[in-house]
Scaffold this active site. Sequence first.
Site, mmCIF file in Angstrom:
data_model
loop_
_atom_site.group_PDB
_atom_site.id
_atom_site.type_symbol
_atom_site.label_atom_id
_atom_site.label_comp_id
_atom_site.label_asym_id
_atom_site.label_seq_id
_atom_site.Cartn_x
_atom_site.Cartn_y
_atom_site.Cartn_z
ATOM 1 N N GLU A 11 -10.845 -9.417 3.313
ATOM 2 C CA GLU A 11 -9.580 -9.032 3.931
ATOM 3 C C GLU A 11 -9.862 -8.917 5.420
ATOM 4 O OE1 GLU A 11 -7.484 -5.510 2.504
ATOM 5 O OE2 GLU A 11 -6.451 -5.366 4.444
ATOM 6 N N ARG B 63 -7.595 12.867 0.319
ATOM 7 C CA ARG B 63 -6.598 13.567 1.141
ATOM 8 C C ARG B 63 -5.171 13.083 0.925
ATOM 9 N NH1 ARG B 63 -8.408 11.086 6.802
ATOM 10 N NH2 ARG B 63 -6.930 9.377 6.895
ATOM 11 N N HIS C 80 -5.802 3.506 -1.310
ATOM 12 C CA HIS C 80 -7.134 3.827 -0.786
ATOM 13 C C HIS C 80 -7.507 5.208 -1.315
ATOM 14 C CE1 HIS C 80 -9.838 4.227 3.065
ATOM 15 N NE2 HIS C 80 -10.478 4.534 1.953
ATOM 16 N N GLU D 196 -8.855 0.355 -2.699
ATOM 17 C CA GLU D 196 -9.706 0.374 -1.506
ATOM 18 C C GLU D 196 -10.621 1.575 -1.614
ATOM 19 O OE1 GLU D 196 -7.251 0.674 1.932
ATOM 20 O OE2 GLU D 196 -6.280 -1.242 1.593
ATOM 21 N N HIS E 125 0.945 6.140 1.924
ATOM 22 C CA HIS E 125 1.715 7.066 2.753
ATOM 23 C C HIS E 125 2.831 7.782 1.994
ATOM 24 C CE1 HIS E 125 -0.702 6.483 6.164
ATOM 25 N NE2 HIS E 125 -0.594 5.179 6.060
ATOM 26 N N ARG F 210 -9.777 7.882 -0.886
ATOM 27 C CA ARG F 210 -10.786 8.394 0.057
ATOM 28 C C ARG F 210 -11.682 9.408 -0.638
ATOM 29 N NH1 ARG F 210 -10.356 7.727 5.487
ATOM 30 N NH2 ARG F 210 -8.708 6.285 6.097
ATOM 31 N N HIS G 293 -3.655 -4.546 7.996
ATOM 32 C CA HIS G 293 -3.740 -3.352 8.847
ATOM 33 C C HIS G 293 -2.841 -3.482 10.072
ATOM 34 C CE1 HIS G 293 -5.120 0.357 10.705
ATOM 35 N NE2 HIS G 293 -5.406 0.690 9.458
ATOM 36 N N THR H 128 -8.099 3.564 8.511
ATOM 37 C CA THR H 128 -9.320 2.757 8.615
ATOM 38 C C THR H 128 -9.399 2.157 10.016
ATOM 39 O OG1 THR H 128 -8.916 2.209 6.303
ATOM 40 C CG2 THR H 128 -10.658 0.989 7.422
ATOM 41 N N ASN I 174 0.850 -1.188 0.000
ATOM 42 C CA ASN I 174 0.000 0.000 0.000
ATOM 43 C C ASN I 174 0.896 1.252 0.000
ATOM 44 O OD1 ASN I 174 -1.385 2.280 1.147
ATOM 45 N ND2 ASN I 174 -3.054 0.922 1.716
HETATM 46 N N1 PXP Z 1 -5.960 -2.860 4.616
HETATM 47 C C1 PXP Z 1 -6.854 -1.856 4.667
HETATM 48 C C2 PXP Z 1 -8.286 -2.155 4.362
HETATM 49 C C3 PXP Z 1 -6.462 -0.544 4.971
HETATM 50 O O1 PXP Z 1 -7.360 0.431 5.013
HETATM 51 C C4 PXP Z 1 -5.097 -0.300 5.210
HETATM 52 C C5 PXP Z 1 -4.637 1.087 5.515
HETATM 53 O O2 PXP Z 1 -4.828 1.902 4.433
HETATM 54 C C6 PXP Z 1 -4.193 -1.376 5.133
HETATM 55 C C7 PXP Z 1 -4.661 -2.650 4.858
HETATM 56 C C8 PXP Z 1 -2.734 -1.203 5.348
HETATM 57 O O3 PXP Z 1 -2.514 -0.888 6.698
HETATM 58 P P1 PXP Z 1 -1.072 -0.428 7.160
HETATM 59 O O4 PXP Z 1 -0.786 0.872 6.472
HETATM 60 O O5 PXP Z 1 -1.223 -0.293 8.642
HETATM 61 O O6 PXP Z 1 -0.119 -1.507 6.773
#
Ligand code: PXP
Length: 250
Positions: free
Chosen positions: A151, A49, A43, A70, A10, A45, A191, A101, A7
């Site tokens: 998930e 953002r 993701h 996402e 960030h 949003r 997550h 999330t 992901n």
């Molecule tokens: N899965 C989902 C559904 C999420 O919303 C996120 C965060 O965007 C992640 C996984 C990844 O989480 P992390 O950034 O804590 O690894």
Amino acid sequence: MCLLSVNVDHVATLREARGVSYPDPVRAAVLAELGGAHGITVHLRGDQRHIKIRDVRLLNEVIQTRLTLEMEPTEEMAAFAAGIRPYMVTLVPERPGEVSTEGGLDLVSHGANLSLAISALRDSDILLCGFVDPNVDQIQAAAQLGLDAVELCTTRYTESGDRDSRKEEIETLKGASRLASRRELLVHAGHGINYENINPIAAIPEISELSIGHSIVGRAVLVGMERAVHEMRELMWKARAEIGSDNRLL
Ligand code: PXP
């Protein structure tokens, strides 16, 4: 076999901290692929953002692996996804102002929006996944709604402070994974997974994909994206090797 979807939200968070054009999540995604990522997740949003529509469009064109989008299950987002056609859509809940999330989507007491979003996406060949808390009712609901995958939200495990509760949460994730697999759902998880806590999750045999963002992007700042991804993959590989899983394809 367990795949890693990285992901890159960030990377966009860092870009948006200054409102400039760098660092670019698209470049980061390509480097993540070079480091061995099996897929890229973002993701989008409602308030855009961090990840913007531009990022999703470009990622979908540029990356060589699989894009997971996402999104909140709204008609508007579903229409966007149906136009873009990513490999997979993961439906997530969204609360305005949340830092990340906060838990799974409630598929049991879902509203009309969820059904509308699912039917809008059903006609395209996008894989449909629901981000859910690891409990029986949510998994049964995912199967009844005809989703392809769940998930499992790992937050309760990754945030548990002591050994006993961590063990308990892993048992919960194991049970949920078995049930989802019996219901013929693909089992993903994510997550809060990081380099220290990944082992017991990656060792759950039914889990076929992990979605990891913050810890990999955080490490990438120090050692570079390719190495950060490679190190996470090594840990996944090791966890699977410990349970005698077939790692030949990894
Ligand atoms: N899965 C989902 C559904 C999420 O919303 C996120 C965060 O965007 C992640 C996984 C990844 O989480 P992390 O950034 O804590 O690894």
